[in-house]
Design a protein around this motif. Structure first.
Motif, short mmCIF file in Angstrom:
data_model
loop_
_atom_site.label_atom_id
_atom_site.label_comp_id
_atom_site.label_asym_id
_atom_site.label_seq_id
_atom_site.Cartn_x
_atom_site.Cartn_y
_atom_site.Cartn_z
N ILE A 198 0.83 -1.21 0.00
CA ILE A 198 0.00 0.00 0.00
C ILE A 198 0.86 1.25 0.00
CG2 ILE A 198 -1.66 1.34 1.36
CD1 ILE A 198 -2.94 -1.35 2.17
N ARG A 199 1.90 1.28 0.85
CA ARG A 199 2.76 2.46 0.95
C ARG A 199 3.45 2.77 -0.39
NH1 ARG A 199 6.33 2.09 5.91
NH2 ARG A 199 6.25 0.02 5.06
N CYS A 200 4.02 1.78 -1.02
CA CYS A 200 4.72 2.02 -2.29
C CYS A 200 3.76 2.25 -3.45
CB CYS A 200 5.64 0.85 -2.62
SG CYS A 200 7.20 0.93 -1.75
N GLY A 201 2.53 1.79 -3.30
CA GLY A 201 1.57 1.93 -4.40
C GLY A 201 0.64 3.11 -4.28
N GLU A 202 0.88 4.01 -3.33
CA GLU A 202 -0.02 5.16 -3.15
C GLU A 202 -0.17 5.98 -4.43
OE1 GLU A 202 0.35 6.19 1.59
OE2 GLU A 202 1.73 7.15 0.19
N ALA A 203 0.91 6.15 -5.15
CA ALA A 203 0.85 6.93 -6.40
C ALA A 203 0.73 6.01 -7.61
CB ALA A 203 2.10 7.80 -6.52
N GLY A 204 0.57 4.73 -7.36
CA GLY A 204 0.47 3.76 -8.46
C GLY A 204 1.85 3.21 -8.80
N TYR A 205 1.88 1.95 -9.11
CA TYR A 205 3.13 1.31 -9.51
C TYR A 205 3.41 1.59 -10.98
CZ TYR A 205 3.29 -1.21 -5.12
OH TYR A 205 3.37 -1.52 -3.79
N ASP A 206 4.68 1.46 -11.32
CA ASP A 206 5.10 1.65 -12.71
C ASP A 206 4.88 0.32 -13.45
OD1 ASP A 206 6.18 2.64 -15.03
OD2 ASP A 206 8.26 2.31 -14.40
N LEU A 207 3.64 0.13 -13.90
CA LEU A 207 3.26 -1.09 -14.62
C LEU A 207 2.60 -0.71 -15.94
CD1 LEU A 207 1.75 -3.05 -11.60
CD2 LEU A 207 3.83 -3.65 -12.86
N PRO A 208 2.84 -1.48 -16.99
CA PRO A 208 2.26 -1.14 -18.29
C PRO A 208 0.75 -1.39 -18.34
CG PRO A 208 3.40 -3.23 -18.41
CD PRO A 208 3.67 -2.68 -17.04
N ALA A 209 0.02 -0.42 -18.83
CA ALA A 209 -1.44 -0.54 -18.93
C ALA A 209 -1.84 -1.72 -19.82
CB ALA A 209 -2.04 0.77 -19.46
N ALA A 210 -1.05 -2.01 -20.83
CA ALA A 210 -1.38 -3.11 -21.74
C ALA A 210 -1.39 -4.46 -21.04
CB ALA A 210 -0.40 -3.14 -22.91
N ALA A 211 -0.72 -4.55 -19.89
CA ALA A 211 -0.65 -5.81 -19.17
C ALA A 211 -1.62 -5.84 -17.99
CB ALA A 211 0.78 -6.04 -18.68
N PHE A 212 -2.53 -4.89 -17.90
CA PHE A 212 -3.44 -4.81 -16.75
C PHE A 212 -4.14 -6.13 -16.42
CE2 PHE A 212 -7.79 -3.84 -15.10
CZ PHE A 212 -7.40 -3.54 -13.80
N PRO A 213 -4.66 -6.87 -17.39
CA PRO A 213 -5.32 -8.14 -17.02
C PRO A 213 -4.37 -9.10 -16.29
CG PRO A 213 -5.88 -7.55 -19.26
CD PRO A 213 -4.81 -6.59 -18.82
N TYR A 214 -3.07 -8.93 -16.45
CA TYR A 214 -2.10 -9.82 -15.82
C TYR A 214 -1.67 -9.34 -14.44
CZ TYR A 214 -1.96 -12.04 -20.33
OH TYR A 214 -2.31 -12.69 -21.47
N TRP A 215 -1.86 -8.06 -14.13
CA TRP A 215 -1.51 -7.58 -12.80
C TRP A 215 -2.72 -7.00 -12.05
CZ3 TRP A 215 -2.59 -2.45 -12.65
CH2 TRP A 215 -2.37 -1.68 -13.79
N GLU A 216 -3.90 -7.20 -12.56
CA GLU A 216 -5.11 -6.75 -11.87
C GLU A 216 -5.26 -7.50 -10.54
OE1 GLU A 216 -9.89 -6.31 -12.70
OE2 GLU A 216 -8.69 -7.54 -14.05
N ARG A 217 -4.92 -8.76 -10.53
CA ARG A 217 -4.97 -9.59 -9.32
C ARG A 217 -3.56 -10.12 -9.11
NH1 ARG A 217 -7.59 -10.13 -4.84
NH2 ARG A 217 -8.16 -12.20 -4.23
N VAL A 218 -2.93 -9.76 -7.98
CA VAL A 218 -1.52 -10.05 -7.75
C VAL A 218 -1.37 -10.98 -6.55
CG1 VAL A 218 0.72 -9.02 -7.20
CG2 VAL A 218 -0.90 -7.77 -8.63
N GLU A 219 -0.40 -11.87 -6.65
CA GLU A 219 -0.03 -12.74 -5.54
C GLU A 219 1.48 -12.63 -5.39
OE1 GLU A 219 -0.32 -17.40 -5.06
OE2 GLU A 219 -2.32 -16.45 -4.96
N ILE A 220 1.93 -12.21 -4.20
CA ILE A 220 3.36 -12.01 -3.96
C ILE A 220 3.81 -12.86 -2.79
CG2 ILE A 220 5.16 -10.34 -3.36
CD1 ILE A 220 3.51 -8.15 -4.55
N ASN A 221 4.98 -13.48 -2.94
CA ASN A 221 5.62 -14.24 -1.87
C ASN A 221 6.62 -13.32 -1.18
OD1 ASN A 221 6.67 -16.19 -0.20
ND2 ASN A 221 7.88 -17.17 -1.80
N PHE A 222 6.36 -12.97 0.08
CA PHE A 222 7.28 -12.19 0.89
C PHE A 222 8.07 -13.16 1.74
CE2 PHE A 222 4.03 -9.19 -0.22
CZ PHE A 222 4.68 -7.96 -0.31
N ASP A 223 9.32 -13.38 1.35
CA ASP A 223 10.15 -14.37 2.04
C ASP A 223 11.48 -13.72 2.44
OD1 ASP A 223 11.64 -16.50 2.95
OD2 ASP A 223 11.07 -17.83 1.29
N PRO A 224 11.66 -13.45 3.73
CA PRO A 224 12.87 -12.78 4.17
C PRO A 224 14.13 -13.61 3.92
CG PRO A 224 11.46 -13.31 6.06
CD PRO A 224 10.73 -13.70 4.82
#
Length: 164
Positions: free
Chosen positions: A132-158
């Protein structure tokens, strides 16, 4: 005497003219009305043809774009001084707007590397804050790929990133 089937047919035929008398003729549309209808059909056709063009414009994220997104999120990921959260890997799923901003109420914990629910919750909250903090202004992602990043799953592994 007339057989019953024949009587029914006779009654049906007798009823048709009475029904036909209640039909009201509709005037033909004027030239202006026909032109307006043609324009409306052309606009609908143009919209229908635009949909496949939009679908064709979509594409998956490249490896570089995926790496960039991970780097953007990692810059904000901080488990703080909480040793429990700092040693827990979590998989977090969320949705984003077309402007590449995370939608806060869509976050969910998919899995955690520990059975300790408190530690998993702390790690989940740290991951959620980072996105949320880094995405407040929106991430730098291509609009053409929106269907691929509309729903995101990230592995946070220290253990894979060294943690922050």
């Amino acid at each position: 005497m007339i057989p019953p089937l024949r009587l029914g047919a006779v009654l049906l035929l007798a009823a048709v003219p009475a029904f036909a008398q209640s039909v009201v003729p509709v005037p033909r549309p004027s030239e202006a009305e026909r032109a307006a209808a043609a324009e409306a059909r052309a606009a609908e056709d143009a919209e229908t043809q635009a949909v496949p063009a939009v679908a064709e414009a979509t594409r998956p994220l490249t490896q570089e774009e995926t790496a960039s997104f991970i780097t953007q999120v990692r810059a904000c990921w901080n488990t703080g001084n909480n040793a429990e959260a700092g040693n827990v890997a979590v998989v977090v799923r969320f949705s984003m707007t077309p402007e590449a901003e995370p939608i806060p109420n869509t976050f969910e914990l998919v899995s955690a590397s520990v059975d300790d629910q408190d530690a998993a919750d702390l790690a989940f909250l740290a991951a959620r804050r980072a996105v949320i903090r880094c995405g407040e202004a929106g991430y730098d992602l291509p609009a053409a790929a929106f269907p691929y990043w509309e729903r995101v799953e990230i592995n946070f592994d220290p253990s894979q990133t060294g943690g922050n």
